[in-house]
Design a protein around this motif. Structure first.
Motif, mmCIF file in Angstrom:
data_model
loop_
_atom_site.group_PDB
_atom_site.id
_atom_site.type_symbol
_atom_site.label_atom_id
_atom_site.label_comp_id
_atom_site.label_asym_id
_atom_site.label_seq_id
_atom_site.Cartn_x
_atom_site.Cartn_y
_atom_site.Cartn_z
ATOM 1 N N ILE A 211 0.832 -1.207 0.000
ATOM 2 C CA ILE A 211 0.000 0.000 0.000
ATOM 3 C C ILE A 211 0.865 1.255 0.000
ATOM 4 O O ILE A 211 0.596 2.206 -0.745
ATOM 5 N N ILE A 212 1.919 1.254 0.821
ATOM 6 C CA ILE A 212 2.823 2.407 0.864
ATOM 7 C C ILE A 212 3.475 2.616 -0.497
ATOM 8 O O ILE A 212 3.575 3.744 -0.995
ATOM 9 N N SER A 213 3.926 1.525 -1.110
ATOM 10 C CA SER A 213 4.557 1.625 -2.430
ATOM 11 C C SER A 213 3.578 2.179 -3.463
ATOM 12 O O SER A 213 3.932 3.062 -4.268
ATOM 13 N N GLU A 214 2.350 1.685 -3.446
ATOM 14 C CA GLU A 214 1.337 2.138 -4.399
ATOM 15 C C GLU A 214 0.962 3.599 -4.170
ATOM 16 O O GLU A 214 0.632 4.324 -5.120
ATOM 17 N N SER A 215 1.017 4.028 -2.916
ATOM 18 C CA SER A 215 0.626 5.408 -2.604
ATOM 19 C C SER A 215 1.569 6.427 -3.245
ATOM 20 O O SER A 215 1.188 7.575 -3.465
ATOM 21 N N GLN A 216 2.787 5.989 -3.558
ATOM 22 C CA GLN A 216 3.748 6.895 -4.194
ATOM 23 C C GLN A 216 3.352 7.214 -5.635
ATOM 24 O O GLN A 216 3.848 8.168 -6.223
ATOM 25 N N HIS A 217 2.454 6.410 -6.200
ATOM 26 C CA HIS A 217 2.077 6.584 -7.603
ATOM 27 C C HIS A 217 0.625 7.033 -7.764
ATOM 28 O O HIS A 217 0.090 7.011 -8.869
ATOM 29 N N MET A 218 -0.008 7.438 -6.657
ATOM 30 C CA MET A 218 -1.402 7.877 -6.719
ATOM 31 C C MET A 218 -1.532 9.240 -7.393
ATOM 32 O O MET A 218 -0.622 10.067 -7.317
ATOM 33 N N SER A 219 -2.674 9.460 -8.015
ATOM 34 C CA SER A 219 -3.000 10.793 -8.524
ATOM 35 C C SER A 219 -3.248 11.724 -7.334
ATOM 36 O O SER A 219 -3.440 11.262 -6.202
ATOM 37 N N LYS A 220 -3.250 13.006 -7.599
ATOM 38 C CA LYS A 220 -3.495 13.978 -6.533
ATOM 39 C C LYS A 220 -4.847 13.720 -5.866
ATOM 40 O O LYS A 220 -4.976 13.776 -4.637
#
Length: 240
Positions: A211-220
């Motif tokens: 989840i932390i890794s994916e959060s780095q690539h989230m849209s604003k």
């Protein structure tokens, strides 16, 4: 601009900012510069995302949250159909009045749970929110054969209901399919908690790290939307 319109405009903008978890500076701008701040917020955060009809409906909902429900009640009284009952149930759920919404869905189905799987899913959600665990499991049993059940929120809530009944192995089996990359962040956080509590710390931590890794690539937009759960994930990682 009349005072009550300024208040209504502020109320909508604050509601929209909270709903979309926008940055805190917007609250100060809206509160301390009521007209200019609200207009800036609408232009930059609303009108480029939603059409005017949707915005108008949301403003009405903020000013008078029961209007939609009352209008739909009149509609049901005039023409009592399956669809009108379901729309009323949906509106009640939007107000977090789950018990009243459940009653509308139950009336719509009239005991025929094979009639509409979508309504059964809504009932399952309402039963879970009102802690009617046996009924959650009953609804899940009606949905298990459906092709879209696996990995759905309905299956996830079924797993949580099984855990409340002490059926941990079955619970885990039905909770795990929710672990899908780049989605279901809140549910995956709960799954990670479940696994850690069951002594499967490595499995739980793996989900948290993802989840932390994916959060780095989230849209604003998604960063704002999932900020709270990502922060909760970070706290849980630190405590494991």
């Amino acid at each position: 601009m009349p005072y009550f319109l300024i208040i209504a405009l502020q109320a909508f903008c604050i509601y929209h900012a909270i709903k979309n978890r926008n940055e805190y500076y917007w609250y100060f701008l809206i509160l301390f510069l009521p007209v200019i701040g609200s207009i800036i917020y609408l232009v930059t955060q609303v009108f480029n995302k939603k059409d005017l009809d949707v915005v108008q409906n949301e403003i009405v909902s903020v000013i008078n949250p029961t209007k939609k429900v009352n209008d739909l009640k009149k509609q049901v009284a005039f023409v009592d159909t399956f669809q009108n009952r379901v729309l009323l149930g949906d509106a009640l759920y939007e107000m977090k009045d789950y018990q009243s919404g459940i009653e509308e869905y139950e009336t719509a189905l009239k005991g025929n749970y094979e009639q509409d799987a979508g309504v059964v899913k809504k009932l399952l959600e309402g039963y879970y929110q009102t802690n009617q665990i046996d009924k959650v499991i009953f609804c899940a049993e009606q949905l298990k054969s459906k092709p879209d059940f696996k990995g759905s929120r309905s299956q996830f809530l079924y797993g949580l209901a099984l855990e409340k009944q002490g059926r941990s192995d079955e619970a885990e089996e039905n909770l795990k399919p929710i672990d899908q990359r780049y989605s279901n962040y809140e549910e995956r956080y709960i799954l990670a908690q479940f696994l850690i509590e069951k002594g499967k710390k490595a499995d739980g931590k793996e989900i948290l790290d993802e989840i932390i890794s994916e959060s780095q690539h989230m849209s604003k937009l998604n960063r704002n939307k999932y900020r709270t759960v990502v922060n909760d994930v970070k706290k849980l990682i630190a405590s494991v």
